[in-house]
Scaffold this motif. Structure first.
Motif, mmCIF file in Angstrom:
data_model
loop_
_atom_site.group_PDB
_atom_site.id
_atom_site.type_symbol
_atom_site.label_atom_id
_atom_site.label_comp_id
_atom_site.label_asym_id
_atom_site.label_seq_id
_atom_site.Cartn_x
_atom_site.Cartn_y
_atom_site.Cartn_z
ATOM 1 N N TYR A 132 2.655 10.560 -2.126
ATOM 2 C CA TYR A 132 2.111 10.846 -0.797
ATOM 3 C C TYR A 132 3.131 10.587 0.315
ATOM 4 N N THR A 133 4.053 9.707 0.073
ATOM 5 C CA THR A 133 4.975 9.291 1.139
ATOM 6 C C THR A 133 6.434 9.349 0.694
ATOM 7 N N PRO A 134 6.904 10.499 0.255
ATOM 8 C CA PRO A 134 8.300 10.572 -0.224
ATOM 9 C C PRO A 134 9.314 10.303 0.878
ATOM 10 N N ASN A 135 8.967 10.597 2.127
ATOM 11 C CA ASN A 135 9.961 10.443 3.192
ATOM 12 C C ASN A 135 10.218 8.987 3.560
ATOM 13 N N VAL A 139 8.783 17.721 1.607
ATOM 14 C CA VAL A 139 7.378 18.089 1.800
ATOM 15 C C VAL A 139 6.547 17.391 0.726
ATOM 16 N N PRO A 140 5.684 16.465 1.102
ATOM 17 C CA PRO A 140 4.850 15.794 0.095
ATOM 18 C C PRO A 140 4.007 16.808 -0.670
ATOM 19 N N GLN A 141 3.966 16.675 -1.979
ATOM 20 C CA GLN A 141 3.200 17.625 -2.799
ATOM 21 C C GLN A 141 1.770 17.839 -2.324
ATOM 22 N N PRO A 142 1.051 16.806 -1.943
ATOM 23 C CA PRO A 142 -0.352 17.009 -1.564
ATOM 24 C C PRO A 142 -0.552 18.015 -0.436
ATOM 25 N N GLN A 157 0.821 -1.203 0.000
ATOM 26 C CA GLN A 157 0.000 0.000 0.000
ATOM 27 C C GLN A 157 0.860 1.261 0.000
ATOM 28 N N ILE A 158 2.005 1.205 0.663
ATOM 29 C CA ILE A 158 2.894 2.362 0.758
ATOM 30 C C ILE A 158 4.115 2.217 -0.147
ATOM 31 N N LEU A 159 4.794 1.079 -0.092
ATOM 32 C CA LEU A 159 6.083 0.912 -0.770
ATOM 33 C C LEU A 159 6.005 0.042 -2.017
ATOM 34 N N GLY A 160 4.790 -0.278 -2.468
ATOM 35 C CA GLY A 160 4.679 -1.114 -3.653
ATOM 36 C C GLY A 160 5.378 -0.531 -4.860
ATOM 37 N N ASP A 161 5.507 0.806 -4.910
ATOM 38 C CA ASP A 161 6.145 1.472 -6.057
ATOM 39 C C ASP A 161 7.581 1.889 -5.755
ATOM 40 N N LEU A 162 8.207 1.271 -4.759
ATOM 41 C CA LEU A 162 9.565 1.682 -4.383
ATOM 42 C C LEU A 162 10.566 1.458 -5.507
ATOM 43 N N ASP A 207 0.559 13.915 5.566
ATOM 44 C CA ASP A 207 0.854 14.602 6.836
ATOM 45 C C ASP A 207 1.658 13.696 7.758
ATOM 46 N N ASN A 208 1.241 12.454 7.858
ATOM 47 C CA ASN A 208 1.968 11.498 8.683
ATOM 48 C C ASN A 208 3.380 11.287 8.163
ATOM 49 N N ASP A 209 3.506 11.163 6.856
ATOM 50 C CA ASP A 209 4.821 10.946 6.253
ATOM 51 C C ASP A 209 5.757 12.111 6.532
#
Length: 946
Positions: free
Chosen positions: A532-535, A871-874, A511-516, A765-767
């Protein structure tokens, strides 16, 4: 990139090795036993015993014929020994193709077996709307009774020409809400309903005894010809309710099981107060004695002559033997392993003995050890009762029964690993004909957790010795830390002086790292990918990508116990699926009991923390916590990670762990009692966090808000950073910091502040909060001596192509390898073991004691490190005070606004973890984040790293 190629080669070896282990474990004689590996790293070999048969519980649903029930909890044998009943109490919800529950298919079950010829033959399946563990035959064998759980009633079944059938309407126990009290729903506590639990009948068959689990009482129901009738007598068990002179004295709370001794006496196990209450049934029924036991008593069984009561006690991992003549404990039997066994583990917390059965001749006592997936065989015909063997079972055995001739054991278990979908066309060469499209919409992790039924001949002595060794192997009792592990952990212990432990909420690896772009991730499932989760993507890429990491727990209800104590209580294990299915009980896993903050001992203290608290000194008085783990050496309820650190003389600080949520998000007439929804609590000097654990309370930041989707994690990180700056200034950073950054849970779309009001924005925001915290440490004087561990408490809210437990986890800081893929199979337990070794605080349970530390994550050569948060774009769409950054990724485009998400989730309760309909929300998330793509309906199990 040579390191990555080497890591891929190592991955191939690791996967091959782990696959061989998972396929078969061997007994002492070398006989192969099919094995499954659990999310905590144990092996399961339920069919290993000679003659053992392990089967599923299929209720035969007309529209879903391959459906298998979950959470088998109790068994009962008829007085003539010919019939065995198996009761489920759990999740057992079935959804249609739109994710809505099918009421007719979503009930609990009584499976009826003929065991007259040892081999069980299923004769009937009876549906019950709700249940909670209680099932009992009448002495005449012509009737049996089932407790209705949250329905506050008892069902009666009679044997007729065509089999068993329910007769009449369920007998109502009559616990009503208190008029005028908005927090009363009939149970003793806040917003909790009654819950009928254990059942027993008196020897003459004239009375049915019911343990009122959430009303702290015992109901005595008159029986006539085996049928309930007339008014029930209710016996109060709480000292202060019985006698005002004992106001505020704990006792008789959470009564789970009841046993009748003849017609005159009942014994009731009070799980919270660690006592067995003796109730006289003659004259005016009343409590006549309270027998204190060391652990949390759950089930009990009486010897045939009525002289001894055997009590299974969680936490202390023992059976306590009570003399009914003196009402005193006369013996204690440890159930973990035989005392003479060479590999007997030093640690026993986590064994979780939870049911008992006596052989007809009284020479053997069989005890299910839920935590070690085994049955302990106890010899009673020796000078001192002792365990003489262990028998392997399915995942978390809940109940054991014995055939009348003593030759057969019948064991049911409550859990299973989800694994790949058995109806997956991409995996199976021949899809089972029984598979239906309906199964594709029932993939929630608690739906995939199934029960099992084990039939096993009692093994001969030599076979039992072999099986004991197998159980020891399955639980790693013979584990010895390798020289490499020992050396690396000793090195880190010398160099690392601080650990920051971050717990997040509910996401899978894919869900988060599938596109790593590396590791075993499926990009088609990346709902919240690098945009959404660049960090966390940077963390996984620059440090270690743990692509074979598993959250031990299924949901938050056991995610928090596993993530903080490396185990879950027996009560918690049984209660969780019931609560999550909406069948009653409360969320008791983070310090509250029945929504009461039992971390505060006094009535005055509770009223000061919560103006809504009633003027009732007998509402769960004291700090007893029914679900709290014990620590070593008699450390009652001090089995958490912070307790271990404090015992070792280390300093701690808590940001958001175990916080009372009762005054968050109040509305209407109750809003005036709520804690303000502010993001600058420190500046206003308003306390927004009240700890629910008495040992954690003195070290809790009162200005760091607990679980609340209204407030952005950005402000939680700001509050943490404020204190971190002071620690830097004064050179006194605590040894262990506990930080809850929870906004990846998502929710509160109508009330969320700063425009952080959609799932994508909340995940971002969490990321960013995680990234900012890492950056702050990286650019501080503590960078060279601090490690940051990050884990999700569970992985329930999203798809993953490998397993429902696979999740994202991270380790950041000095001596963490750079640019590495680590595919060693690790879990939450391995992470806890690693932190314990680094801090030098020792293990807490037999789970973390016998699992490896995460040595493959570390390297002495990678001492220097840095990190700069992106800073995540969203977040540019919010009003958070963040400066936009130039991004390499394509420009982010919003999919849906807050109104869309609020409308889709109308009526959802976001005030605490997992109070929403999880299956429906997962579908909504997918619809909103992956428009136009079909919802994933199988786990294909492919290795995408190749």
């Amino acid at each position: 990139m040579h390191a990555r190629r080497a890591a891929t080669a190592l991955r191939t070896l690791l996967l091959a090795g782990s696959a061989m282990i998972a396929v078969a474990a061997t007994t002492g004689s070398g006989r192969a036993a099919p094995a499954t590996i659990t999310s905590s790293g144990q092996y399961l070999t339920p069919a290993a015993a000679p003659g053992a048969v392990f089967t599923a519980l299929n209720p035969g649903l007309a529209d879903n014929p391959s459906y298998v029930a979950g959470q088998a909890i109790s068994t009962a044998v008829s007085p003539d020994g010919k019939t065995l009943l198996v009761l489920t109490s759990g999740y057992n919800l079935v959804n249609d193709a739109s994710g809505k529950v099918i009421p007719a298919d979503s009930e609990e079950y009584v499976f009826v077996y003929d065991i007259s010829n040892d081999k069980p033959v299923q004769k009937q399946v009876l549906k019950v709307p709700n249940t909670w563990a209680g099932i009992s035959f009448s002495p005449d064998g012509q009737h049996f009774y089932v407790s209705g759980g949250v329905d506050d009633d008892v069902h009666t079944y009679a044997l007729g020409a065509s089999g068993w059938a329910e007769i009449g309407t369920p007998f109502a126990l009559g616990h009503a809400a208190v008029a005028g009290n908005p927090l009363s729903q009939g149970g003793v506590g806040f917003l909790v309903k009654p819950q009928a639990a254990g059942l027993a009948t008196t020897a003459d068959g004239k009375s049915l005894l019911v343990a009122n689990f959430y009303n702290d009482s015992l109901s005595i129901v008159p029986l006539s010809g085996g049928v309930p009738g007339g008014a029930a007598t209710e016996v109060q068990l709480r000292p202060g309710v019985i006698n005002a002179a004992q106001d505020g004295v704990a006792g008789g709370e959470y009564p789970f099981w009841v046993v009748a001794n003849g017609n005159s006496t009942a014994y009731v196990s009070s799980e919270r107060d660690r006592e067995v209450d003796v109730v006289s049934l003659t004259g005016t029924p009343q409590v006549t004695a309270r027998i204190k036991v060391a652990g949390n008593p759950n089930r009990m069984v009486l010897s045939a002559d009525g002289k001894y009561l055997y009590v299974a006690c969680d936490n202390e991992a023992d059976v306590e033997v009570i003399s009914t003549a003196s009402n005193t404990v006369v013996d204690t039997i440890r159930t973990t392993a035989p005392s003479s066994y060479v590999g007997m583990p030093k640690y026993f917390h986590g064994t979780a003995p939870n049911s008992l059965a006596l052989s007809r001749d009284g020479t053997r006592l069989y005890v299910t050890n839920g935590g070690t997936n085994s049955v302990a065989v106890i010899a009673l015909n020796t000078a001192k009762p002792e365990v003489i063997g262990l028998l392997p079972t399915g995942y978390y055995p809940n109940s054991v029964s014995v055939s009348p001739d003593g030759k057969m054991l019948y064991v049911v278990n409550g859990k299973s690993m989800p694994g790949p979908n058995p109806c997956n066309e991409k995996l199976a060469a021949d899809v089972p004909a029984s598979c239906t499209p309906l199964q594709h919409y029932n993939q929630y992790i608690l739906q995939l957790s199934k029960a099992g039924f084990l039939t096993m001949p009692v093994p001969a002595t030599e076979e039992m010795e072999e099986l004991t060794r197998l159980v020891a192997h399955n639980n790693h009792f013979s584990f010895h830390e390798s020289a490499r592990d020992r050396s690396m952990m000793a090195f880190l212990h010398r160099h690392i002086k601080h650990i920051i432990y971050i717990i997040r909420e509910n996401r899978t690896y894919d869900q988060i790292l599938g596109d790593l772009g590396e590791g075993n991730g499926d990009p088609a499932l990346a709902e919240f990918g690098k945009t959404y989760t660049p960090n966390v993507h940077r963390v996984a890429w620059n440090f270690v990508d743990l692509d074979n990491f598993y959250d031990t727990a299924e949901v938050s209800g056991n995610g928090w116990p596993w993530s903080t104590s490396a185990r879950e209580s027996d009560y918690g294990t049984k209660a969780l699926p019931v609560n999550y299915a909406g069948r009653g009980l409360s969320y008791d896993w983070e310090g509250t009991n029945r929504n009461v903050n039992v971390g505060i001992a006094s009535l005055a203290g509770r009223k000061a923390a919560n103006p809504l608290y009633p003027d009732d000194p007998n509402l769960l008085p004291g700090t007893g916590n029914v679900a709290a783990p014990d620590g070593p050496h008699g450390q009652v309820q001090r089995g958490y990670l912070w307790d271990a650190a404090l015992r070792a003389g280390l300093s701690i600080r808590n940001y958001g762990f175990f916080i009372d949520l009762g005054r968050y998000n109040l509305s209407g007439a109750l809003a005036k009692y709520g804690i303000p929804e502010i993001n600058d609590a420190y500046a206003q000097k308003i306390k927004v966090a009240y700890a629910t654990n008495p040992d954690l309370a003195p070290f809790t930041d009162p200005y760091f808000r607990g679980f609340d989707n209204t407030i952005a994690d950005y402000y939680r990180e700001q509050e943490w950073s404020r204190e971190f700056t002071n620690y830097v200034r004064h050179h006194d950073l605590p040894s262990l910091e506990l930080v809850r950054l929870m906004h990846d849970h998502t929710g509160n779309f109508t009330t969320a502040q700063n425009g952080v009001n959609t799932p994508g924005l909340q995940i971002a925001d969490n990321d960013y909060a995680v990234g900012k915290l890492i950056q702050t440490v990286a650019h501080s004087p503590y960078a060279s001596s601090t490690l940051i561990f990050i884990v999700e408490d569970d992985a329930q809210d999203g798809p993953d192509h490998v397993d429902g437990h696979r999740s994202e986890a991270f380790v950041v800081g000095p001596y963490v390898r750079h640019h590495a893929v680590v595919s060693a199979r690790y879990s939450t337990v391995n992470m806890i073991r690693t932190m314990e070794d680094i801090l030098g605080i020792g293990p807490m349970t037999l789970n973390d004691a016998y699992e490896r530390p995460m040595t493959a994550v570390f390297s002495r050569d990678d001492r220097k490190w840095t990190f700069n948060a992106a800073v995540p774009q969203p977040l540019s769409a919010t009003t958070l005070p963040i400066k936009a950054q130039t991004q390499d990724e394509p420009e982010w485009q919003p999919l849906h606004n807050a109104a869309w998400w609020a409308n889709k989730t109308k009526g959802y309760d976001w005030r605490k973890e997992d109070a929403i309909p999880a299956v429906a929300y997962d579908h909504i998330l997918w619809e909103g984040m992956m428009p136009g793509k079909p919802y994933p309906t199988e786990r294909n199990g492919r290795d995408y790293s190749r």
